[in-house]
Each structure stands twice: as structure tokens, then as C-alpha cells.
Design a protein around this motif. Structure first.
Motif, short mmCIF file in Angstrom:
data_model
loop_
_atom_site.label_atom_id
_atom_site.label_comp_id
_atom_site.label_asym_id
_atom_site.label_seq_id
_atom_site.Cartn_x
_atom_site.Cartn_y
_atom_site.Cartn_z
N TRP A 92 -2.54 -2.98 -1.47
CA TRP A 92 -1.35 -2.86 -0.62
C TRP A 92 -0.92 -4.27 -0.19
O TRP A 92 -1.75 -5.09 0.21
CB TRP A 92 -1.64 -2.03 0.62
N PHE A 93 0.36 -4.49 -0.27
CA PHE A 93 0.98 -5.70 0.23
C PHE A 93 2.06 -5.29 1.22
O PHE A 93 2.47 -4.13 1.25
CB PHE A 93 1.62 -6.51 -0.91
N ARG A 94 2.53 -6.23 2.02
CA ARG A 94 3.62 -5.90 2.93
C ARG A 94 4.56 -7.09 3.06
O ARG A 94 4.16 -8.25 2.86
CB ARG A 94 3.07 -5.51 4.30
N GLN A 95 5.80 -6.77 3.40
CA GLN A 95 6.79 -7.81 3.59
C GLN A 95 7.61 -7.49 4.83
O GLN A 95 8.30 -6.46 4.89
CB GLN A 95 7.70 -7.94 2.38
N ALA A 96 7.50 -8.36 5.81
CA ALA A 96 8.26 -8.21 7.03
C ALA A 96 9.61 -8.92 6.87
O ALA A 96 9.74 -9.82 6.03
CB ALA A 96 7.50 -8.81 8.21
N PRO A 97 10.60 -8.56 7.65
CA PRO A 97 11.92 -9.19 7.55
C PRO A 97 11.83 -10.70 7.71
O PRO A 97 11.22 -11.19 8.66
CB PRO A 97 12.70 -8.55 8.70
N GLY A 98 12.41 -11.42 6.77
CA GLY A 98 12.43 -12.86 6.84
C GLY A 98 11.14 -13.56 6.47
O GLY A 98 11.03 -14.78 6.60
N LYS A 99 10.16 -12.79 6.00
CA LYS A 99 8.87 -13.37 5.65
C LYS A 99 8.53 -13.07 4.20
O LYS A 99 9.09 -12.18 3.58
CB LYS A 99 7.78 -12.82 6.57
N GLU A 100 7.58 -13.82 3.68
CA GLU A 100 7.12 -13.58 2.32
C GLU A 100 6.18 -12.37 2.29
O GLU A 100 5.54 -12.03 3.30
CB GLU A 100 6.41 -14.83 1.79
N ARG A 101 6.08 -11.79 1.13
CA ARG A 101 5.16 -10.68 0.97
C ARG A 101 3.73 -11.19 1.07
O ARG A 101 3.40 -12.27 0.57
CB ARG A 101 5.41 -10.00 -0.38
N GLU A 102 2.88 -10.40 1.73
CA GLU A 102 1.50 -10.83 1.93
C GLU A 102 0.53 -9.70 1.60
O GLU A 102 0.86 -8.51 1.69
CB GLU A 102 1.28 -11.27 3.39
#
Length: 122
Positions: A32-42
Motif C-alpha cells: 500500500w502506498f498513499r498520496q496526500a494533496p500536494g505531496k509525493e506518493r509514499e
């Protein structure tokens, strides 16, 4: 292989959600990865299908648990003690083979799902 992520939603801080990643075929490992608004996927977490070994990003250790369901061919992410900073689109990814132990490396995943939104309100 097609991946389908589900289980996202809106929850208050301190609450819980369970995400599920279903696959149309066999995979060696899933993450699982996640991407918050304005940030890179982590990277968030990953699990090896054959060994059951799990790997976590430091910021979710003790709060999130990744697991497999061999009957349903799903990988689930149980998220507890959610924080507003956990708000993001969560993506499921899968490897078709062993590409090393660095499960945080996005380029090592062959397949990606469409993402599911998780929103944590304060």
C-alpha cells in the motif's frame, strides 16, 4: 493482473478503517502506498504472499496492520488510531516476482490499483 482497492471513507481522528486490495490473479507480494494533496506518493506497508513477512513505514508502525486473505486473494490494511495527517488516496500495488527487500521502492511494483480515498477529520 488487475487490482481493486476498496474500504476508504471518512472517519474521525482516533477511528479505524480497513482497506482491501483484491487481485484478478496471483501476485508475489502486495503493498500500500498513499498520496496526500500536494505531496509525493509514499510507501505505507507491504507483505510477502509466500512468507507472510510484513514491512511498514515508520509513521504507521503500531497503528496499521497488513494481512492476507488466501481464500479471497486479498491483502487488507487495518488502520487504527487514525490521524488527520493520514488523509490521502491509498493505492494498492503488487509485484509479480521477488525484486529485492526494498518494498518501499515504487518502481519495483508491476501493477497498481485505482486508489481509494481516506479522509480523517480532526
Amino acid at each position: 493482473v488487475q487490482l481493486q482497492a476498496s474500504g476508504g471513507g471518512l472517519v474521525q481522528a482516533g477511528g479505524s478503517l480497513r482497506l482491501s486490495c483484491a487481485a484478478s490473479g496471483r501476485t508475489f507480494s502486495r503493498g500500500w502506498f498513499r498520496q496526500a494533496p500536494g505531496k509525493e506518493r509514499e510507501f505505507v506497508a507491504a507483505i510477502s504472499w509466500s512468507t507472510g513477512s510484513a514491512y511498514y513505514a515508520d509513521f504507521v508502525k503500531g497503528r496499521f496492520t497488513i494481512s492476507t486473505d488466501n481464500v479471497k486473494n486479498t491483502v487488507d490494511l487495518s488502520m487504527n488510531s487514525l490521524k488527520p495527517e493520514d488523509t490521502a488516496i491509498y493505492y494498492c500495488a503488487a509485484r509479480s516476482s521477488y525484486y529485492g527487500s526494498n518494498y518501499a521502492l515504487e518502481g519495483s511494483y508491476d501493477y497498481w490499483g485505482q486508489g481509494t480515498q481516506v479522509t480523517v477529520s480532526s
